[in-house]
Design a protein around this motif. Structure first.
Motif, PDB file in Angstrom:
ATOM      1  N   VAL A 177       0.861  -1.180   0.000  1.00  0.00           N
ATOM      2  CA  VAL A 177       0.000   0.000   0.000  1.00  0.00           C
ATOM      3  C   VAL A 177       0.899   1.233   0.000  1.00  0.00           C
ATOM      4  N   VAL A 178       0.711   2.088  -0.982  1.00  0.00           N
ATOM      5  CA  VAL A 178       1.464   3.341  -1.067  1.00  0.00           C
ATOM      6  C   VAL A 178       0.540   4.484  -0.654  1.00  0.00           C
ATOM      7  N   THR A 179       0.961   5.268   0.326  1.00  0.00           N
ATOM      8  CA  THR A 179       0.165   6.385   0.841  1.00  0.00           C
ATOM      9  C   THR A 179       0.937   7.682   0.687  1.00  0.00           C
ATOM     10  N   ALA A 180       0.269   8.681   0.138  1.00  0.00           N
ATOM     11  CA  ALA A 180       0.857  10.009  -0.018  1.00  0.00           C
ATOM     12  C   ALA A 180       0.077  10.995   0.841  1.00  0.00           C
ATOM     13  N   LEU A 181       0.767  11.681   1.756  1.00  0.00           N
ATOM     14  CA  LEU A 181       0.163  12.712   2.589  1.00  0.00           C
ATOM     15  C   LEU A 181       0.700  14.069   2.162  1.00  0.00           C
ATOM     16  N   LEU A 182      -0.210  15.014   1.938  1.00  0.00           N
ATOM     17  CA  LEU A 182       0.168  16.358   1.503  1.00  0.00           C
ATOM     18  C   LEU A 182       0.137  17.312   2.691  1.00  0.00           C
ATOM     19  N   ARG A 183       1.118  18.217   2.723  1.00  0.00           N
ATOM     20  CA  ARG A 183       1.241  19.174   3.823  1.00  0.00           C
ATOM     21  C   ARG A 183       1.420  20.587   3.272  1.00  0.00           C
ATOM     22  N   ASP A 184       0.983  21.575   4.077  1.00  0.00           N
ATOM     23  CA  ASP A 184       1.153  22.969   3.678  1.00  0.00           C
ATOM     24  C   ASP A 184       2.526  23.465   4.126  1.00  0.00           C
ATOM     25  N   ARG A 185       2.756  24.752   3.982  1.00  0.00           N
ATOM     26  CA  ARG A 185       4.074  25.305   4.294  1.00  0.00           C
ATOM     27  C   ARG A 185       4.416  25.200   5.772  1.00  0.00           C
ATOM     28  N   ALA A 186       3.414  25.161   6.616  1.00  0.00           N
ATOM     29  CA  ALA A 186       3.651  25.024   8.057  1.00  0.00           C
ATOM     30  C   ALA A 186       3.831  23.573   8.479  1.00  0.00           C
ATOM     31  N   GLY A 187       3.739  22.634   7.527  1.00  0.00           N
ATOM     32  CA  GLY A 187       3.869  21.220   7.847  1.00  0.00           C
ATOM     33  C   GLY A 187       2.574  20.565   8.279  1.00  0.00           C
ATOM     34  N   LYS A 188       1.461  21.292   8.221  1.00  0.00           N
ATOM     35  CA  LYS A 188       0.170  20.751   8.638  1.00  0.00           C
ATOM     36  C   LYS A 188      -0.374  19.787   7.594  1.00  0.00           C
ATOM     37  N   LEU A 189      -0.914  18.673   8.058  1.00  0.00           N
ATOM     38  CA  LEU A 189      -1.522  17.689   7.176  1.00  0.00           C
ATOM     39  C   LEU A 189      -2.812  18.237   6.587  1.00  0.00           C
ATOM     40  N   VAL A 190      -2.927  18.229   5.253  1.00  0.00           N
ATOM     41  CA  VAL A 190      -4.110  18.784   4.594  1.00  0.00           C
ATOM     42  C   VAL A 190      -4.881  17.746   3.783  1.00  0.00           C
ATOM     43  N   GLY A 191      -4.326  16.574   3.577  1.00  0.00           N
ATOM     44  CA  GLY A 191      -5.043  15.555   2.821  1.00  0.00           C
ATOM     45  C   GLY A 191      -4.111  14.451   2.370  1.00  0.00           C
ATOM     46  N   GLY A 192      -4.690  13.450   1.716  1.00  0.00           N
ATOM     47  CA  GLY A 192      -3.877  12.337   1.240  1.00  0.00           C
ATOM     48  C   GLY A 192      -4.699  11.323   0.476  1.00  0.00           C
ATOM     49  N   ALA A 193      -3.999  10.350  -0.087  1.00  0.00           N
ATOM     50  CA  ALA A 193      -4.650   9.270  -0.829  1.00  0.00           C
ATOM     51  C   ALA A 193      -3.719   8.064  -0.827  1.00  0.00           C
ATOM     52  N   SER A 194      -4.289   6.897  -1.165  1.00  0.00           N
ATOM     53  CA  SER A 194      -3.522   5.652  -1.165  1.00  0.00           C
ATOM     54  C   SER A 194      -3.819   4.867  -2.429  1.00  0.00           C
ATOM     55  N   THR A 195      -2.877   3.990  -2.777  1.00  0.00           N
ATOM     56  CA  THR A 195      -3.048   3.088  -3.903  1.00  0.00           C
ATOM     57  C   THR A 195      -2.304   1.793  -3.597  1.00  0.00           C
ATOM     58  N   TYR A 196      -2.484   0.788  -4.454  1.00  0.00           N
ATOM     59  CA  TYR A 196      -1.877  -0.526  -4.244  1.00  0.00           C
ATOM     60  C   TYR A 196      -0.902  -0.844  -5.374  1.00  0.00           C
ATOM     61  N   VAL A 197       0.186  -1.494  -5.001  1.00  0.00           N
ATOM     62  CA  VAL A 197       1.176  -1.966  -5.966  1.00  0.00           C
ATOM     63  C   VAL A 197       1.442  -3.438  -5.660  1.00  0.00           C
ATOM     64  N   ASP A 198       1.346  -4.297  -6.666  1.00  0.00           N
ATOM     65  CA  ASP A 198       1.475  -5.739  -6.465  1.00  0.00           C
ATOM     66  C   ASP A 198       2.758  -6.282  -7.081  1.00  0.00           C
ATOM     67  N   ASP A 199       3.207  -7.403  -6.527  1.00  0.00           N
ATOM     68  CA  ASP A 199       4.312  -8.187  -7.070  1.00  0.00           C
ATOM     69  C   ASP A 199       5.566  -7.333  -7.281  1.00  0.00           C
ATOM     70  N   VAL A 200       6.117  -6.844  -6.188  1.00  0.00           N
ATOM     71  CA  VAL A 200       7.315  -6.012  -6.240  1.00  0.00           C
ATOM     72  C   VAL A 200       8.519  -6.880  -5.878  1.00  0.00           C
ATOM     73  N   HIS A 201       9.443  -7.037  -6.833  1.00  0.00           N
ATOM     74  CA  HIS A 201      10.631  -7.849  -6.625  1.00  0.00           C
ATOM     75  C   HIS A 201      11.834  -6.969  -6.306  1.00  0.00           C
TER      76      HIS A 201
END
Length: 274
Positions: A177-201
Motif C-alpha cells: 500500500v502506497v500512501t501520499a500525505l500532503l502538507r502545507d508550508r507550516a507542515g500541517k496535514l491537509v489531505g492524502g490518498a492511497s493506492t496498491y502496488v502488487d508483485d514487487v521484486h
C-alpha cells in the motif's frame, strides 16, 4: 532425594525456564504480573474534509498513528469515522480496518466515504490494537524505498502524485500500500490518498500513480510525504519479508574497467594576496 539430586533437578529446571524465556534485549519492557505493560497507539495527527460530489457529499480523511512499543506489532486496528449534520444527526458512519503497525513504527492511512447530507462535524475514533510480539529485531523491518517522486497540481485543484516503490527484501512483496500525505508550508496535514502496488521484486521498482482530491484548506501544498507498507491487519507479511533477509543496496558489479592509475587530487591554489 539427596542434596546432589535436588541441586541437579533445580539446575535442569532453571535451564528449561531460561530456554522458554523471551530473547534478551527487549528494550526495557516493563513487566507486570500478567506480562508486558504495552503502551497504546499514539494518534500523531489526522484531518478530514467534505466536498460536494455527484452522488452526495464526499468525506475524506487522513491520519498518522504511531506504535511506541519496540518489540510488538499492533494488529487488528480499526478507525471509525462518524459525520453529523448541523442538527447533530448522524449522516455517515464507516469503520475502516487499518493495516498492522510495525514495532516502533507509524501507520499513515487515508479513507473516503459518501454521505447523503453535508456533515459539519467529522470525528475519527480508533479501536485498540491487539499486540503480538515480533519475531525479529526492530532493525530487520527495513522500510520500502520511494524514488522518482513527484507532485503536480491539476487544473481542478487536485494533485497528481507519482513515483516508484522498491522492495529491499529477497522475497517478492505480493501487495504493498502506497500512501501520499500532503502538507502545507507550516507542515500541517491537509489531505492524502492511497493506492496498491502488487508483485514487487528486489531490484525492480514498481511505478505508482495516485490522485489526491478534496484537500482541507485553501493553502498551497508545500511537501508530499510518501510511504509504503505491507497490506493487511496482521504483521505476518512484513515478518515473512524480514525473515527472507534484506538484499545489499547494490548487487550489480561495475561494468567499466578500473582506472589504470589513481587520479589523485589537486590542491586548491594558495591565496598569497597581501
Amino acid at each position: 532425594m539427596t542434596q546432589r539430586s535436588r541441586h541437579t533437578t533445580a539446575l535442569a529446571l532453571a535451564l528449561v525456564l531460561a530456554a522458554a524465556a523471551p530473547l534478551g534485549g527487549c528494550g526495557g519492557d516493563e513487566r507486570g504480573p500478567e506480562g508486558p505493560r504495552l503502551k497504546p497507539l499514539v494518534i500523531k495527527e489526522q484531518t478530514s474534509s467534505v466536498t460536494q460530489g455527484a452522488g452526495g457529499y464526499v468525506v475524506t480523511w487522513a491520519g498518522v498513528v504511531a506504535n511506541p512499543n519496540r518489540w510488538y506489532f499492533g494488529e487488528n486496528v480499526a478507525a471509525t469515522v462518524v459525520g453529523r449534520d448541523a442538527a447533530g444527526k448522524e449522516v455517515v458512519r464507516m469503520e475502516q480496518p487499518l493495516d498492522a503497525v510495525p514495532p516502533s513504527g507509524a501507520l499513515k492511512f487515508t479513507g473516503q466515504a459518501t454521505a447523503s447530507a453535508r456533515p459539519v462535524d467529522v470525528k475519527l475514533t480508533y479501536k485498540p490494537a491487539v499486540w503480538r510480539r515480533a519475531t525479529r529485531v526492530p532493525s530487520a523491518y527495513v522500510p520500502f524505498p520511494i524514488s522518482s517522486a513527484g507532485t503536480e497540481k491539476l487544473g481542478n485543484g487536485s494533485y497528481l502524485v507519482t513515483g516508484a516503490v522498491a522492495n529491499p527484501y529477497a522475497k517478492a512483496a505480493t501487495s504493498l500500500v502506497v500512501t501520499a500525505l500532503l502538507r502545507d508550508r507550516a507542515g500541517k496535514l491537509v489531505g492524502g490518498a492511497s493506492t496498491y502496488v502488487d508483485d514487487v521484486h528486489a531490484g525492480a521498482p514498481r511505478r505508482f500513480v495516485l490522485t489526491v482530491d478534496s484537500l482541507n484548506g485553501a493553502g498551497a501544498v508545500a511537501s508530499t510525504d510518501i510511504t509504503a507498507r505491507t497490506w493487511g491487519s496482521s504483521g505476518r507479511p512484513y515478518e515473512e519479508l524480514a525473515l527472507s533477509g534484506a538484499v545489499p543496496a547494490s548487487t550489480v558489479r561495475p561494468r567499466t574497467p578500473p582506472f589504470t592509475r589513481d587520479r589523485g587530487y589537486q590542491a586548491m591554489p594558495v591565496d598569497r594576496r597581501p
